[in-house]
Design an enzyme around this catalytic site. Structure first.
Site, short mmCIF file in Angstrom:
data_model
loop_
_atom_site.label_atom_id
_atom_site.label_comp_id
_atom_site.label_asym_id
_atom_site.label_seq_id
_atom_site.Cartn_x
_atom_site.Cartn_y
_atom_site.Cartn_z
N VAL A 10 1.73 -6.86 13.05
CA VAL A 10 2.87 -6.37 14.01
C VAL A 10 2.66 -6.80 15.28
CG1 VAL A 10 4.03 -4.40 14.56
CG2 VAL A 10 2.96 -4.25 12.26
N LYS A 68 7.18 -4.81 9.35
CA LYS A 68 6.49 -4.52 10.44
C LYS A 68 6.87 -2.76 10.79
CE LYS A 68 6.28 -9.13 11.97
NZ LYS A 68 6.89 -9.90 12.88
N ASP A 80 10.97 -9.74 7.44
CA ASP A 80 9.76 -9.74 8.12
C ASP A 80 9.71 -8.35 9.11
OD1 ASP A 80 7.42 -11.12 9.36
OD2 ASP A 80 8.62 -10.92 11.26
N LYS A 114 1.64 -9.37 6.93
CA LYS A 114 2.25 -8.18 7.08
C LYS A 114 3.11 -7.85 5.82
CE LYS A 114 4.38 -11.51 8.97
NZ LYS A 114 4.04 -12.30 9.96
N GLU A 117 -4.13 -5.32 12.96
CA GLU A 117 -3.54 -5.53 14.00
C GLU A 117 -2.39 -6.46 14.27
OE1 GLU A 117 -4.19 -2.96 17.09
OE2 GLU A 117 -2.10 -3.99 17.14
N VAL A 169 -2.22 -19.40 12.26
CA VAL A 169 -3.02 -18.23 12.58
C VAL A 169 -4.37 -18.65 12.47
CG1 VAL A 169 -3.55 -15.87 12.62
CG2 VAL A 169 -1.14 -16.85 12.41
N1 HSE Z 1 7.76 -15.02 11.55
C1 HSE Z 1 7.18 -13.87 12.41
C2 HSE Z 1 8.11 -13.73 13.74
C3 HSE Z 1 5.91 -14.39 12.83
O1 HSE Z 1 8.92 -14.65 14.11
O2 HSE Z 1 7.86 -12.65 14.54
C4 HSE Z 1 5.17 -13.35 13.35
O3 HSE Z 1 4.92 -12.20 12.75
#
Ligand code: HSE
Length: 400
Positions: free
Chosen positions: A127, A200, A196, A100, A124, A12
């Protein structure tokens, strides 16, 4: 000119750099002034990079630089990211993040510091990758009581499920490709086991309710229990299976969960495939909104990060509408009290007792066993009923 720092030159962070270089003119137009990268902090060696002079391994080169007003944190993890973010906000710099895990765990603390210092902490990209969802919730849906937020919040698992069930790829093969494409977390179990997506939904529901939803209050189940047979059943009853993050409010109380759910083919979420994410928002005035886009990947996620940077260049003053306060542990609806329908798989020999406990209904024949859909019941009652029939092969919640 606004000068920014970047912490973490991974997927990123390097995307943020690329966008700032490639879209220089459009960013100048949209932000009202030029945005440039002054320093990049990363412990790895970038001496062969075409702008090697930008790189440093010393955090003081960012926090101590009075020309840098905004720092992008794309390093991930908690330990260093927490210390750096705290120090940056405390020194009067705004921070933008895609992290996140950090936002879900420490957002409330960072918002307090940002308020004290009159700077911004924006997230932003944390999520839904490139999908605008934080800003619409904070701004555009402000006329509504948001009673539900749900959707596909993890690109890696959606990619794996799509490849497994549409192209017969193995779980391991699909996960490996997702990693190669830069979608997966450093530790992909965070994707596969639902952590993950938990972070979110926790962020989204914290924003909606104004109170932190700690991850430990979120019921979490990942996709490891889903088999090809489950998918065959799903198709037979007109459904597909997706990992869903779901949060709702009821009379001032809140619940959030992450688990695989059966999605009716008539629901637009059933058509969301590969790395795409989608978030459905229910407001009491606007009805249902749907947001869709690439949920992971370098440039889509970096696009959301740079969007936050542009927002801060436009106004760097603290904005309370993007924040929440510490947790109120009294106001959670226990998972056991959530009401839903379930698809339940049992042995043929259990049909008579299942008929007694769940009532007469259609038992659908699969390859080796039978499945049926329950009435809407609380999850606690379902567990008790399952015990009465001596256990089940699998059970999957139906999305509503
Ligand atoms: N590992 C996360 C996904 C990356 O696959 O959605 C983006 O948050």
């Amino acid at each position: 000119m606004k000068k920014i720092g970047i912490i973490g030159f991974g997927v990123v962070g390097s995307g943020v750099y690329e966008i700032i270089r490639k879209n220089k003119d459009i960013l100048t137009k949209n932000a009202g002034e030029e945005i440039d990268v002054k320093r990049i902090l990363d412990i790895r060696d970038f001496s062969a990079h075409e702008e090697a002079h930008l790189f440093t391994k010393d955090f003081n080169d960012l926090v101590g630089d009075s020309e840098i007003d905004i720092v992008v944190e794309t390093m991930g993890g908690i330990k260093f990211a927490y210390e750096y973010t705290k120090a940056l906000l405390s020194s009067g710099k705004s921070v933008v993040t895609s992290n996140k895990e950090l936002v879900a765990a420490h957002g409330d603390e960072f918002f307090r510091i940002a308020k004290e210092k009159n700077v911004r902490y924006l997230y932003e990209a944390s999520v839904g990758g490139g999908i605008p969802i934080i800003r619409p919730l904070a701004n555009d849906a402000a006329a509504n009581d948001i009673c539900e937020v749900s959707g596909i919040l993890n690109g890696t698992t959606n990619y794996i499920l799509t490849k497994m069930f549409k192209e017969n790829e193995s779980f391991e093969g699909a996960l490996k490709t997702a990693q190669e494409l830069g979608y997966a977390e450093k530790d992909p179990t965070a994707d596969v086991d639902g952590f993950d997506a938990c972070r979110k939904i926790s962020i989204l529901m914290s924003l909606v309710t104004g109170k932190k939803i700690p991850s430990e209050m979120v019921h979490i189940a990942g996709i490891r229990t889903i088999t090809a047979e489950d998918v065959t059943y799903a198709a037979a009853i007109g459904y597909t299976i997706k990992l869903i993050g779901c949060g709702f409010t009821k009379e001032g109380m809140v619940n959030a969960s992450v688990e695989p759910m059966l999605i009716p083919e008539s629901c637009p979420l059933s058509t969301v495939e590969d790395v795409f994410n989608s978030v459905m928002v229910k407001g009491n005035m606007v009805d249902t909104l749907m947001f869709y886009g690439r949920g992971a990947g370098k440039l889509p996620t970096a696009s959301a990060v740079v969007g936050d940077v542009v927002d801060i260049v436009r106004s760097g003053e603290y904005n309370p509408y993007f924040s929440w306060e510490e947790s109120d542990r009294e106001s959670f609806i226990p998972y056991e009290d959530v009401e839903a329908k379930f698809f339940v798989r049992i042995e043929e020999s259990q049909i008579p007792v299942a008929r007694e406990v769940f009532g007469d209904r259609e038992f659908i024949k699969g390859v080796n066993d039978y499945g049926f859909v329950t009435d809407e019941i609380t999850i606690g009652k379902l567990a008790a009923d399952i015990e009465k029939i001596g256990g089940v092969i699998n059970k999957i919640r139906l999305y509503k």
